[in-house]
Design a protein around this motif. Structure first.
Motif, PDB file in Angstrom:
ATOM      1  N   SER A  35      28.829  42.862  35.295  1.00  0.00           N
ATOM      2  CA  SER A  35      30.284  42.359  34.179  1.00  0.00           C
ATOM      3  C   SER A  35      30.975  44.155  34.015  1.00  0.00           C
ATOM      4  O   SER A  35      31.624  43.459  33.862  1.00  0.00           O
ATOM      5  CB  SER A  35      29.105  42.636  32.728  1.00  0.00           C
ATOM      6  N   PHE A  36      30.816  44.561  35.368  1.00  0.00           N
ATOM      7  CA  PHE A  36      31.649  45.331  35.986  1.00  0.00           C
ATOM      8  C   PHE A  36      31.792  44.982  37.686  1.00  0.00           C
ATOM      9  O   PHE A  36      30.915  44.733  38.651  1.00  0.00           O
ATOM     10  CB  PHE A  36      31.493  46.855  36.021  1.00  0.00           C
ATOM     11  N   MET A  37      32.792  45.202  38.285  1.00  0.00           N
ATOM     12  CA  MET A  37      33.653  44.877  39.231  1.00  0.00           C
ATOM     13  C   MET A  37      34.818  45.919  40.357  1.00  0.00           C
ATOM     14  O   MET A  37      35.257  46.574  39.344  1.00  0.00           O
ATOM     15  CB  MET A  37      34.083  43.397  39.424  1.00  0.00           C
ATOM     16  N   VAL A  38      33.430  46.252  41.401  1.00  0.00           N
ATOM     17  CA  VAL A  38      34.430  47.333  42.015  1.00  0.00           C
ATOM     18  C   VAL A  38      36.159  45.821  42.722  1.00  0.00           C
ATOM     19  O   VAL A  38      35.635  45.816  43.113  1.00  0.00           O
ATOM     20  CB  VAL A  38      34.094  48.392  43.211  1.00  0.00           C
ATOM     21  N   ILE A  39      37.426  47.427  42.402  1.00  0.00           N
ATOM     22  CA  ILE A  39      38.617  46.040  43.392  1.00  0.00           C
ATOM     23  C   ILE A  39      39.102  46.845  44.083  1.00  0.00           C
ATOM     24  O   ILE A  39      39.109  48.313  43.804  1.00  0.00           O
ATOM     25  CB  ILE A  39      38.825  44.905  42.427  1.00  0.00           C
ATOM     26  N   SER A  40      39.510  46.311  45.238  1.00  0.00           N
ATOM     27  CA  SER A  40      41.733  46.603  46.232  1.00  0.00           C
ATOM     28  C   SER A  40      42.287  47.179  44.911  1.00  0.00           C
ATOM     29  O   SER A  40      41.877  46.696  43.436  1.00  0.00           O
ATOM     30  CB  SER A  40      41.626  46.112  47.217  1.00  0.00           C
ATOM     31  N   GLU A  41      43.437  47.601  44.948  1.00  0.00           N
ATOM     32  CA  GLU A  41      44.192  48.016  44.931  1.00  0.00           C
ATOM     33  C   GLU A  41      45.322  46.742  44.032  1.00  0.00           C
ATOM     34  O   GLU A  41      45.719  46.662  43.005  1.00  0.00           O
ATOM     35  CB  GLU A  41      45.656  49.173  44.932  1.00  0.00           C
ATOM     36  N   ASP A  42      44.928  46.080  44.823  1.00  0.00           N
ATOM     37  CA  ASP A  42      45.744  44.817  45.105  1.00  0.00           C
ATOM     38  C   ASP A  42      44.734  43.850  43.972  1.00  0.00           C
ATOM     39  O   ASP A  42      44.813  42.698  44.236  1.00  0.00           O
ATOM     40  CB  ASP A  42      46.346  44.410  46.209  1.00  0.00           C
ATOM     41  N   GLY A  43      43.510  44.205  43.686  1.00  0.00           N
ATOM     42  CA  GLY A  43      42.725  43.104  42.716  1.00  0.00           C
ATOM     43  C   GLY A  43      42.386  42.306  43.332  1.00  0.00           C
ATOM     44  O   GLY A  43      40.982  41.561  43.220  1.00  0.00           O
ATOM     45  N   ILE A  44      41.083  42.464  44.512  1.00  0.00           N
ATOM     46  CA  ILE A  44      40.237  42.199  45.551  1.00  0.00           C
ATOM     47  C   ILE A  44      38.604  42.515  45.986  1.00  0.00           C
ATOM     48  O   ILE A  44      38.748  43.851  45.413  1.00  0.00           O
ATOM     49  CB  ILE A  44      40.628  41.924  47.478  1.00  0.00           C
ATOM     50  N   PHE A  45      38.574  41.535  45.184  1.00  0.00           N
ATOM     51  CA  PHE A  45      36.918  42.566  44.921  1.00  0.00           C
ATOM     52  C   PHE A  45      36.120  43.014  46.583  1.00  0.00           C
ATOM     53  O   PHE A  45      36.333  42.853  47.625  1.00  0.00           O
ATOM     54  CB  PHE A  45      36.042  41.207  44.490  1.00  0.00           C
ATOM     55  N   ARG A  46      35.975  44.155  45.512  1.00  0.00           N
ATOM     56  CA  ARG A  46      34.969  44.974  47.023  1.00  0.00           C
ATOM     57  C   ARG A  46      33.126  44.770  47.095  1.00  0.00           C
ATOM     58  O   ARG A  46      32.584  44.567  46.125  1.00  0.00           O
ATOM     59  CB  ARG A  46      35.043  46.666  46.782  1.00  0.00           C
TER      60      ARG A  46
END
Length: 297
Positions: A35-46
């Motif tokens: 339900s949570f996700m880590v992303i880059s500053e431009d929104g791409i999932f890590r």
């Protein structure tokens, strides 16, 4: 007879999982899973494919989903535990998951700073918004949060035992179940061998052919085989990539008819309910395995 032997929730996509003795299965999978996700500053999932240190982050979410704790440790020492009040009212931001655009609720600068320091790259944390309406495709489609595809990944100990036997024959070390990050792990008291006869649910890769499953107070519908990627190469305790296994061995006997190396199966939720370790897993409907070549031993 097969039974549930482990239930694992991964609150933050790509981070460590938490084993539970009981869990609520919602229409989108185990409660709070991905339900949570880590992303880059431009929104791409890590992902661990590029950031294996994600495996060292141990999230915990409160039962009501209003509090999230991030804990981590590496060879430089233990990071301070971060406790967050989860927000669902912050502005939405665009996120990208495998090239598809979704929305995420940003969880603030404190979470972003903690993740950026630990991962060594600018990162932010987002939560699935209440209006998230993603439907994962497959033989049985269904809602999904930020999982790679369908909501539930099921794997049997018998399948892992066969893989480890084949790897041992190649001189490779055996691997733990956490390399494959399942949600539901099942086991049977039957002999784990293709020559054992008896209950077909006891055979390795029975999950390939299970089309409808009753477990606890819930029901699952088969979506697709689980295509494996470089995440299986990551040692989940070390947060580092290790060698070519298990993909090298899996490629020798586990190729899907549609392409890709596969191990385990993905399911959608037909009927939500409570799950517990020890629940009987009853396969109500069988189908054909979608493999290029079935294993012969």
């Amino acid at each position: 007879m097969a039974n549930v032997v482990d239930l694992i929730c991964y609150p933050v996509k790509g981070c460590a999982g938490t084993s539970m003795s009981d869990a609520l299965l919602t229409p989108a999978g185990l409660a709070h899973d991905r339900s949570f996700m880590v992303i880059s500053e431009d929104g791409i999932f890590r992902t661990q494919r590029r950031h294996p240190r994600l495996a060292l982050i141990r999230p915990a979410v409160s039962t009501d989903g209003t509090r999230l704790t991030l804990d981590a440790a590496d060879d430089t020492g233990r990071f301070d535990t971060l406790c967050l009040d989860v927000t669902t009212s912050a502005p939405r931001r665009d996120v990208d998951l495998f090239g598809t655009a979704y929305q995420g609720i940003d969880q603030g600068d404190e979470a972003a700073a903690w993740l950026s320091e630990f991962l060594g790259t600018p990162s932010r944390l987002v939560r699935v918004p209440p209006e998230h309406n993603r439907i994962a495709n497959g033989l049985t489609s269904g809602p999904s949060g930020y999982a790679d595809s369908s909501a539930v990944h099921l794997l049997s100990r018998a399948s892992l035992a066969l893989l480890n036997r084949r790897m041992a024959e190649r001189g490779a070390p055996i691997l733990p179940m956490n390399r494959f990050r399942p949600n539901i792990v099942v086991d049977s008291h039957e002999v784990h061998d293709y020559d054992s006869g008896g209950d077909p649910a006891a055979l390795p890769h029975a999950e390939d052919r299970a089309r409808r499953i009753s477990v606890g107070g819930a029901e699952l519908g088969y979506a697709k085989l689980a295509v494996r990627c470089a995440v299986t190469l990551v040692d989940q305790e070390a947060g580092a990539r290790r060698g070519p296994e298990p993909l090298r061995t899996l490629a020798s006997y586990r190729r899907a008819a549609s392409g890709g190396v596969v191990f385990g199966a993905k399911f959608s939720v037909i009927t939500p309910g409570k799950l517990s370790v020890g629940d009987e897993v009853a396969i109500q409907e069988w189908g054909d395995a979608e493999l290029q070549e079935l294993p012969t031993k």
